[in-house]
Motif scaffolding. Structure first.
Motif, PDB file in Angstrom:
ATOM      1  N   VAL A 163     100.594   9.409   6.211  1.00  0.00           N
ATOM      2  CA  VAL A 163     100.328   9.548   4.782  1.00  0.00           C
ATOM      3  C   VAL A 163     101.446  10.430   4.241  1.00  0.00           C
ATOM      4  CG1 VAL A 163      98.721  10.356   3.043  1.00  0.00           C
ATOM      5  CG2 VAL A 163      97.846   9.318   5.136  1.00  0.00           C
ATOM      6  N   TYR A 164     102.299   9.856   3.368  1.00  0.00           N
ATOM      7  CA  TYR A 164     103.484  10.569   2.906  1.00  0.00           C
ATOM      8  C   TYR A 164     103.378  10.905   1.419  1.00  0.00           C
ATOM      9  CZ  TYR A 164     104.887   6.099   0.843  1.00  0.00           C
ATOM     10  OH  TYR A 164     104.917   4.945   0.096  1.00  0.00           O
ATOM     11  N   GLN A 165     104.194  11.886   1.005  1.00  0.00           N
ATOM     12  CA  GLN A 165     104.231  12.274  -0.403  1.00  0.00           C
ATOM     13  C   GLN A 165     105.424  11.655  -1.129  1.00  0.00           C
ATOM     14  OE1 GLN A 165     103.803  16.470  -0.978  1.00  0.00           O
ATOM     15  NE2 GLN A 165     103.567  16.314  -3.191  1.00  0.00           N
ATOM     16  N   PHE A 166     106.591  11.635  -0.444  1.00  0.00           N
ATOM     17  CA  PHE A 166     107.787  11.056  -1.040  1.00  0.00           C
ATOM     18  C   PHE A 166     108.449  10.117  -0.038  1.00  0.00           C
ATOM     19  CE2 PHE A 166     107.318  15.283  -2.996  1.00  0.00           C
ATOM     20  CZ  PHE A 166     107.218  14.911  -4.336  1.00  0.00           C
ATOM     21  N   ALA A 167     109.090   9.062  -0.563  1.00  0.00           N
ATOM     22  CA  ALA A 167     109.811   8.125   0.299  1.00  0.00           C
ATOM     23  C   ALA A 167     110.809   7.339  -0.523  1.00  0.00           C
ATOM     24  CB  ALA A 167     108.832   7.169   0.988  1.00  0.00           C
ATOM     25  N   SER A 168     111.937   7.057   0.069  1.00  0.00           N
ATOM     26  CA  SER A 168     112.934   6.208  -0.580  1.00  0.00           C
ATOM     27  C   SER A 168     112.699   4.754  -0.173  1.00  0.00           C
ATOM     28  CB  SER A 168     114.340   6.630  -0.159  1.00  0.00           C
ATOM     29  OG  SER A 168     114.541   6.332   1.222  1.00  0.00           O
ATOM     30  N   LYS A 169     113.392   3.859  -0.829  1.00  0.00           N
ATOM     31  CA  LYS A 169     113.306   2.445  -0.472  1.00  0.00           C
ATOM     32  C   LYS A 169     113.739   2.224   0.973  1.00  0.00           C
ATOM     33  CE  LYS A 169     115.194  -2.095  -1.720  1.00  0.00           C
ATOM     34  NZ  LYS A 169     116.110  -2.829  -2.645  1.00  0.00           N
ATOM     35  N   VAL A 170     114.795   2.924   1.379  1.00  0.00           N
ATOM     36  CA  VAL A 170     115.280   2.804   2.759  1.00  0.00           C
ATOM     37  C   VAL A 170     114.234   3.309   3.749  1.00  0.00           C
ATOM     38  CG1 VAL A 170     117.031   3.599   4.404  1.00  0.00           C
ATOM     39  CG2 VAL A 170     117.700   2.940   2.080  1.00  0.00           C
ATOM     40  N   ASP A 171     113.581   4.426   3.410  1.00  0.00           N
ATOM     41  CA  ASP A 171     112.521   4.961   4.269  1.00  0.00           C
ATOM     42  C   ASP A 171     111.428   3.922   4.492  1.00  0.00           C
ATOM     43  OD1 ASP A 171     113.741   7.476   4.391  1.00  0.00           O
ATOM     44  OD2 ASP A 171     112.698   8.180   2.602  1.00  0.00           O
ATOM     45  N   LEU A 172     110.996   3.285   3.422  1.00  0.00           N
ATOM     46  CA  LEU A 172     109.920   2.295   3.506  1.00  0.00           C
ATOM     47  C   LEU A 172     110.358   1.077   4.309  1.00  0.00           C
ATOM     48  CD1 LEU A 172     108.573   2.532  -0.151  1.00  0.00           C
ATOM     49  CD2 LEU A 172     107.405   3.313   1.923  1.00  0.00           C
ATOM     50  N   GLU A 173     111.607   0.670   4.132  1.00  0.00           N
ATOM     51  CA  GLU A 173     112.120  -0.477   4.889  1.00  0.00           C
ATOM     52  C   GLU A 173     112.171  -0.156   6.382  1.00  0.00           C
ATOM     53  OE1 GLU A 173     115.864  -1.232   3.074  1.00  0.00           O
ATOM     54  OE2 GLU A 173     115.027  -2.495   1.467  1.00  0.00           O
ATOM     55  N   GLU A 174     112.614   1.055   6.722  1.00  0.00           N
ATOM     56  CA  GLU A 174     112.674   1.448   8.133  1.00  0.00           C
ATOM     57  C   GLU A 174     111.276   1.522   8.735  1.00  0.00           C
ATOM     58  OE1 GLU A 174     114.846   5.048   8.571  1.00  0.00           O
ATOM     59  OE2 GLU A 174     116.812   4.101   8.256  1.00  0.00           O
ATOM     60  N   ALA A 175     110.316   2.028   7.973  1.00  0.00           N
ATOM     61  CA  ALA A 175     108.941   2.098   8.455  1.00  0.00           C
ATOM     62  C   ALA A 175     108.386   0.699   8.701  1.00  0.00           C
ATOM     63  CB  ALA A 175     108.068   2.854   7.457  1.00  0.00           C
ATOM     64  N   GLN A 176     108.693  -0.217   7.786  1.00  0.00           N
ATOM     65  CA  GLN A 176     108.224  -1.592   7.932  1.00  0.00           C
ATOM     66  C   GLN A 176     108.844  -2.249   9.159  1.00  0.00           C
ATOM     67  OE1 GLN A 176     105.919  -3.048   5.863  1.00  0.00           O
ATOM     68  NE2 GLN A 176     105.881  -4.672   7.366  1.00  0.00           N
ATOM     69  N   GLN A 177     110.133  -2.056   9.355  1.00  0.00           N
ATOM     70  CA  GLN A 177     110.827  -2.639  10.504  1.00  0.00           C
ATOM     71  C   GLN A 177     110.305  -2.085  11.818  1.00  0.00           C
ATOM     72  OE1 GLN A 177     114.931  -1.814   9.640  1.00  0.00           O
ATOM     73  NE2 GLN A 177     115.040  -3.318   7.980  1.00  0.00           N
ATOM     74  N   SER A 178     109.823  -0.834  11.790  1.00  0.00           N
ATOM     75  CA  SER A 178     109.275  -0.202  12.994  1.00  0.00           C
ATOM     76  C   SER A 178     107.781  -0.462  13.167  1.00  0.00           C
ATOM     77  CB  SER A 178     109.518   1.313  12.953  1.00  0.00           C
ATOM     78  OG  SER A 178     110.895   1.604  12.882  1.00  0.00           O
ATOM     79  N   ASN A 179     107.209  -1.302  12.264  1.00  0.00           N
ATOM     80  CA  ASN A 179     105.774  -1.636  12.312  1.00  0.00           C
ATOM     81  C   ASN A 179     104.887  -0.406  12.218  1.00  0.00           C
ATOM     82  OD1 ASN A 179     106.132  -4.478  12.623  1.00  0.00           O
ATOM     83  ND2 ASN A 179     106.647  -4.159  14.773  1.00  0.00           N
ATOM     84  N   LEU A 180     105.311   0.578  11.407  1.00  0.00           N
ATOM     85  CA  LEU A 180     104.513   1.778  11.205  1.00  0.00           C
ATOM     86  C   LEU A 180     103.513   1.555  10.068  1.00  0.00           C
ATOM     87  CD1 LEU A 180     107.361   4.453  11.393  1.00  0.00           C
ATOM     88  CD2 LEU A 180     105.654   3.987  13.154  1.00  0.00           C
ATOM     89  N   MET A 181     102.321   2.145  10.206  1.00  0.00           N
ATOM     90  CA  MET A 181     101.336   2.112   9.130  1.00  0.00           C
ATOM     91  C   MET A 181     101.566   3.340   8.257  1.00  0.00           C
ATOM     92  SD  MET A 181      97.830   0.927  11.052  1.00  0.00           S
ATOM     93  CE  MET A 181      96.889   0.981   9.512  1.00  0.00           C
ATOM     94  N   VAL A 182     102.006   3.127   7.017  1.00  0.00           N
ATOM     95  CA  VAL A 182     102.299   4.254   6.128  1.00  0.00           C
ATOM     96  C   VAL A 182     101.621   4.026   4.779  1.00  0.00           C
ATOM     97  CG1 VAL A 182     104.498   4.754   7.260  1.00  0.00           C
ATOM     98  CG2 VAL A 182     104.464   3.188   5.319  1.00  0.00           C
ATOM     99  N   TYR A 183     101.111   5.124   4.208  1.00  0.00           N
ATOM    100  CA  TYR A 183     100.423   5.082   2.919  1.00  0.00           C
ATOM    101  C   TYR A 183     100.854   6.288   2.096  1.00  0.00           C
ATOM    102  CZ  TYR A 183      97.515   1.833   5.515  1.00  0.00           C
ATOM    103  OH  TYR A 183      97.087   0.783   6.278  1.00  0.00           O
ATOM    104  N   ARG A 184     100.956   6.093   0.792  1.00  0.00           N
ATOM    105  CA  ARG A 184     101.377   7.189  -0.074  1.00  0.00           C
ATOM    106  C   ARG A 184     100.178   8.014  -0.513  1.00  0.00           C
ATOM    107  NH1 ARG A 184     105.515   6.931  -5.270  1.00  0.00           N
ATOM    108  NH2 ARG A 184     105.680   9.192  -5.526  1.00  0.00           N
TER     109      ARG A 184
END
Length: 290
Positions: A163-184
């Motif tokens: 569960v994150y507070q801030f993220a860039s577009k690149v951060d989100l793309e890297e998380a998606q590529q790594s199959n991480l579950m992330v929520y704002r």
């Protein structure tokens, strides 16, 4: 009185252990089926009951090496009678971070049982040798760092949800590529997070400890396979391939958090279709054993 016999696919569904894992235990621990007919294995009611006992004890923190040589009576003595049978939609989690703890406290869900609350990632990393048995870690991270989360995932004995507070577009793309579950933080309710977490864990349990993923070579083989069933493997293979193509397309053109979430939803759907295909594989034992 004769016991009912179950094919390996049915045993997998009843116990949550994959057919591959049952075959592995057959080779390693001598889990011999009660009966064989050509290449088809059949397991007895007693064997299924013992596997269910083992499943519950594994979730309490025991290891398969400790349990396998025990009799059903000894397993029953070890089994905590207060421990509820595993529910397909329940999970045990560790919460990391004050905002995550607050999020859970404001809308607690029956789908999650909190095993421990830890104040920060740094404290979590210091506690690696003293963690309770759990299914997942819900981790608060101020700025989404996919590489740090991936390293953490490799260290922790469970699924990592961020569960994150801030993220860039690149951060989100890297998380998606790594199959991480992330929520704002602020955009997700605990009840929704708990539901998605439970779905993901259930998918993992059905595959025996890891997400189902057929290679392209395996899909090509299955698409040519014939069975006596009413659903042909090729029908499911075609859907899996279409869903994979859609996921890749969304990930390539996506440019916002909604696109990341949409790709994740399609991934859940694709994973469930792979589960259906895996059920066919188990039922008809379509892969030749090496």
């Amino acid at each position: 009185m004769e016991q009912q016999l179950y094919k390996i696919g049915a045993v997998s569904q009843k116990t949550g252990f994959s057919a591959e894992r049952l075959r592995q235990w057959e080779r390693r621990y001598g889990l011999e089926p009660a009966y064989r007919a050509n290449r088809t294995r059949y397991y007895s009611t007693d064997q299924v009951a013992k596997l269910i006992q083992i499943r519950g004890l594994l979730r309490q923190g025991h290891t398969i090496g400790q349990l396998w040589s025990l009799s059903s009576e000894e397993l029953a003595e070890l089994y905590d009678t207060q421990f509820a049978p595993e529910d397909a939609t329940s999970s045990v989690v560790v919460l990391v971070g004050p905002r995550v703890a607050e999020l859970e406290a404001n809308s607690a869900s029956d789908l999650c049982e909190v095993a421990r609350r830890i104040v920060s990632i740094e404290e979590l990393e210091k506690s690696l040798d003293d963690l309770p048995p759990c299914d997942a870690f819900v981790v608060e991270i101020p700025s989404l760092d996919a590489r740090r989360l991936e390293d953490l995932s490799n260290l922790l004995p469970g699924l990592v949800v961020a569960v994150y507070q801030f993220a860039s577009k690149v951060d989100l793309e890297e998380a998606q590529q790594s199959n991480l579950m992330v929520y704002r933080l602020g955009e997700v309710k605990w009840s929704d997070l708990a539901h998605r977490l439970a779905e993901t864990l259930q998918r993992t349990r059905l595959s025996g400890g890891g997400a189902v993923h057929f290679s392209e070579e395996e899909l090509a083989h299955l698409s040519r396979t014939q069975t006596s069933g009413k659903v042909a493997p090729k029908d499911l293979v075609d859907i899996v391939r279409t869903q994979r193509a859609l996921i890749e397309h969304i990930q390539r053109i996506g440019d916002c958090a909604f696109d990341v979430e949409l790709a994740g939803i399609v991934q859940l759907s694709e994973a469930k279709m792979e589960e259906a295909l895996k059920s066919l594989v188990d039922e008809y034992e379509l892969f030749v054993e090496i």
